[in-house]
Scaffold this active site. Structure first.
Site, mmCIF file in Angstrom:
data_model
loop_
_atom_site.group_PDB
_atom_site.id
_atom_site.type_symbol
_atom_site.label_atom_id
_atom_site.label_comp_id
_atom_site.label_asym_id
_atom_site.label_seq_id
_atom_site.Cartn_x
_atom_site.Cartn_y
_atom_site.Cartn_z
ATOM 1 N N PHE A 88 0.862 -1.192 0.000
ATOM 2 C CA PHE A 88 0.000 0.000 0.000
ATOM 3 C C PHE A 88 0.894 1.236 0.000
ATOM 4 C CE2 PHE A 88 -2.293 3.550 1.564
ATOM 5 C CZ PHE A 88 -3.581 3.398 1.077
ATOM 6 N N ASP B 89 9.114 2.840 1.684
ATOM 7 C CA ASP B 89 7.958 3.638 2.095
ATOM 8 C C ASP B 89 7.730 3.412 3.582
ATOM 9 O OD1 ASP B 89 5.437 4.535 2.759
ATOM 10 O OD2 ASP B 89 4.511 3.936 0.865
ATOM 11 N N LYS C 236 2.125 10.600 8.332
ATOM 12 C CA LYS C 236 1.463 10.117 9.565
ATOM 13 C C LYS C 236 2.144 10.635 10.840
ATOM 14 C CE LYS C 236 -0.636 5.914 7.621
ATOM 15 N NZ LYS C 236 -2.021 5.767 8.050
ATOM 16 N N THR D 112 2.206 24.205 -4.694
ATOM 17 C CA THR D 112 2.032 25.498 -4.011
ATOM 18 C C THR D 112 2.631 25.484 -2.616
ATOM 19 O OG1 THR D 112 0.012 25.962 -5.243
ATOM 20 C CG2 THR D 112 0.357 27.217 -3.209
#
Lengths: 500, 500
Positions: free
Chosen positions: B217, B326, B357, B381
């Site tokens: 994931f 990851d 997280k 941005t």
């Protein structure tokens, strides 16, 4: 605090700018300044060229950690107020770019500082929830009083996200899910669909497409980037989807002097849109949605008429494509209406409207039928940030209380008229002045001239942004008054007069 | 404030949980509770089933605005403290899921509240900068004292982003840019590349791929989703890329009892990885990067050995693929080390490490050569949020001051041992207990049983999360002590004893 800052720095004031102006002070009007005084400075104040020595020092330091090629200078946000951004060398600039159009009501607005000092708000900042599973008690109310109070016509549903790119990514997903559910009708997904989806293959991961426009900008993550066509450097080397790209009308300005030519150009583009929809359907990659900005911003501030958007919306409806209006840069009041698409005067302007920037967090509004049918299909850990909604509620209060949309319309007229005058005065340098509200732009004769003018303006205390190949874009905060327009025009006039 | 809350709610205390425990209080130890008392409650306290009536009312209200299918209940974050989440019906639960593993040191930690009340920090919250062009003065220092102070081995560069998905999307982009620049060597991009990139076509948008693992994931935006293979419902109906998906080892637990079988399974998977790399190169879609979680989290808490990761890292090196670890869910201390990949004991564990997280904002660390060669190639941005870095600095201070990684290791051992005991006691219900630090998991016999056990535990005051098909995952905050482990084990034991 704001008052003492102002008195401390009164030395460099409006007078300096009057002196800077080569052709006198025809734009200067002090009267309009009064309402701003509480949290605004009264003029730029420059002590070094920009970036100054302290900025250059910090640039070296940050260069050890990140690519600093895009950094203009380092800022002192504590000392920045209202329309003025203060840098680390003590330069104070009139900010007409506002953090890429993302500061709605100026720096350190007292109403926003108050949000921070209200003890009832502490917990919202300290405990960021996973909004999709464990929202705070006040979430429905806060969203109703903030985002839903400015919902686009026909929309009562909104999904918050953390930033603009995530907003568009998830809006595209909602469109794909809606499109496939339409095709599927009452049937549930087949096992083949479920199994192939796990390995990225059709039919589970179908070859659907989003139609976008040349010059459009919708973000830089891989899905968004497949619909972004502003500059090659943004897209080079990144794998993409074979999705159709239609021409965006290249209009002549001022719009009302070229009505016939512009209508022809728009008709040409719309015809191409329909051709592409048919072609991609035949290719087996049907267009599930059309995404467009009301004014192409990053791509060079390209406008199109309300008639164009109405016809495009009808084409979307006719071919069963969702119509997604990306208001990430145009939304939040800069055009004089809260949403730029309100200028089209339509009851049913869109199926999806995405936002971010001036709205302080990202998200998208959508029609009821665009809501995913099952939980976790549109999902991530945070799904927005309630602390940003607290600020947004206050921003909306200030916009209403101070009639800021009317102010924007007024300042915008003054700005556009000033730009018309300047392009008449300097026709070899400037052309194609255009805008809606303060969401204005003007083109330089080439990119080198554009860049030089912008740097000179910065050294004289005006911060501007570029877009497209040779465009200067104006993106002031909503508290940018006629007074500020005049300040800017004086300085800009001076820059142009000195330009070789 | 915290103290008064505790005394107000002392009525439901540890005693209640002792009573709840069917098989006595063998897990209860009061001594460890002392250090927590300042901002923690001393036990769950339930007044209704969950969701209670107030939650159900709010669910209806929010249902008018959003899909509420994933919502557990509504929370009272003001009253939540430490390891305890309080809901809007006055239920107080021991939180072992912590907002999908994103609350590092518990609710309303005094150190974080202090960040909010420090007037020097106000401006950081109120004026969100466009970090890529106009960073605040303290940005290099803040990033050095927060993110860089815990940088993975061999990495001195970090790029912040707003959320986990954006972090991985941009890490993939950095990998693609790096890979093409390697291929290009000293040459500049051709005009054909620049032109084709604008319409999503090769060679400008090349057919490169990222190799990922079944069960992995990495987020839900379109680029991330092409590497996510946890559940079909996450991927169904969303167009994707033809990228290779390798098998992730399906190990047998406890790991040390199945050394030989697990080594064989890992070898099988690594062989498949190399085959896929070759196959995709032959297809003309070379693998530019390999992305993997140190422990597959959403996919069902699947572990692999340090040896597996070392060999995989070597395969990446051998084939010229970037190795992207990851750590969005595993990072931040839950495994007993700050990064889960530290358990591999490698000097050069990765080329890219992404996070979010518990780190409070997203981003990724990377080797020097993975930095994009030009500005605006990795850009948006906001590019993160400095107000989140303020909190992170404090979180890291607390972790160091209170030796929380040691605490996690200690609590984790107690938790895993407790789970071993429970699966021995209830072999028809539970199996495959596994974990590192408090990052633990256990499987139920089927998904319906898993869901029923979790709901029963919730009604008794313990909030858990699921993952994979039938796994319960444990994701407490770093302030989850042995005392809390014992509280949990008592309640869980009771649930299991009552389970039909």
């Amino acid at each position: 605090m704001a008052t003492s800052l102002i008195s401390r720095q009164l030395a460099f004031s409006l007078q300096k700018n009057v002196w800077l102006s080569a052709s006198g002070c025809r734009y200067v009007s002090k009267a309009a300044a009064k309402t701003q005084v509480e949290f605004d400075y009264d003029g730029p104040s420059m002590t070094t060229t920009v970036p100054g020595p302290r900025s250059q020092e910090l640039m070296k330091q940050l260069g050890q950690i990140q690519n600093t090629g895009a950094i203009n200078f380092f800022c002192n946000y504590e000392e920045s107020k209202g329309n003025y951004l203060v840098d680390v060398d003590g330069n104070r600039m009139l900010d007409i770019y506002t953090q890429i159009s993302s500061i709605p009501i100026g720096y350190n607005h007292p109403a926003l500082l108050k949000v921070m000092t209200n003890p009832n708000n502490l917990s919202t900042f300290v405990n960021r929830p996973a909004l999709g599973i464990l929202p705070p008690e006040n979430f429905p109310d806060k969203i109703t009083e903030s985002l839903l109070s400015v919902a686009p016509s026909g929309m009562t549903r909104v999904q918050t996200m953390s930033c603009g790119a995530c907003s568009n990514e998830n809006a595209y997903k909602a469109i794909f899910i809606w499109y496939r559910n339409k095709e599927r009708g009452p049937n549930t997904p087949t096992n083949e669909e479920l199994n192939t989806s796990m390995i990225n293959q059709a039919p589970g991961c179908p070859e659907l497409s989003i139609l976008s426009f040349m010059g459009g900008f919708h973000g830089r993550t891989l899905g968004c980037l497949a619909t972004t066509h502003s500059k090659a450097i943004h897209k080079l080397d990144i794998p993409s989807f074979d999705w159709p790209v239609a021409p965006f009308p290249r209009l002549q300005y001022p719009l009302d002097e070229f009505t016939r030519e512009n209508a022809e150009e728009e008709a040409r583009c719309l015809e191409e849109v329909e051709d592409l929809i048919v072609k991609w359907r035949q290719k087996g990659k049907p267009v599930a949605g059309i995404v467009i900005e009301p004014i192409q911003a990053e791509g060079g501030d390209n406008h199109a008429s309300p008639d164009f958007f109405q016809r495009l919306r009808n084409i979307a409806r006719k071919h069963g494509c969702a119509f997604h209006v990306d208001e990430v840069q145009t939304g939040g009041g800069g055009t004089g209406k809260f949403w730029a698409h309100e200028h089209w005067g339509m009851d049913d302007p869109a199926d999806v409207v995405s936002f971010s920037k001036k709205l302080l967090s990202g998200g998208y509004y959508h029609k009821d039928e665009l809501q995913a049918d099952k939980p976790y299909r549109i999902f991530n850990t945070w799904m927005g940030d309630p602390s940003k909604n607290l600020f947004l509620s206050e921003v909306l209060n200030v916009i209403r209380r101070e009639n800021l949309l009317e102010e924007v319309t007024r300042s915008g007229k003054a700005l556009l008229n000033g730009l018309y005058e300047l392009q008449a005065q300097y026709p070899s340098i400037l052309s194609r002045a255009r805008g809606q509200g303060t969401f204005c732009a003007i083109d330089a004769c080439d990119d080198a001239t554009r860049d030089r003018i912008m740097l000179k303006a910065r050294d004289k205390g005006v911060l501007l942004g570029g877009c497209g190949d040779r465009t200067i874009r104006f993106r002031p905060a909503l508290v940018f008054k006629e007074y500020h327009v005049n300040l800017f025009l004086n300085i800009f006039n001076d820059v142009l007069a000195q330009h070789k």
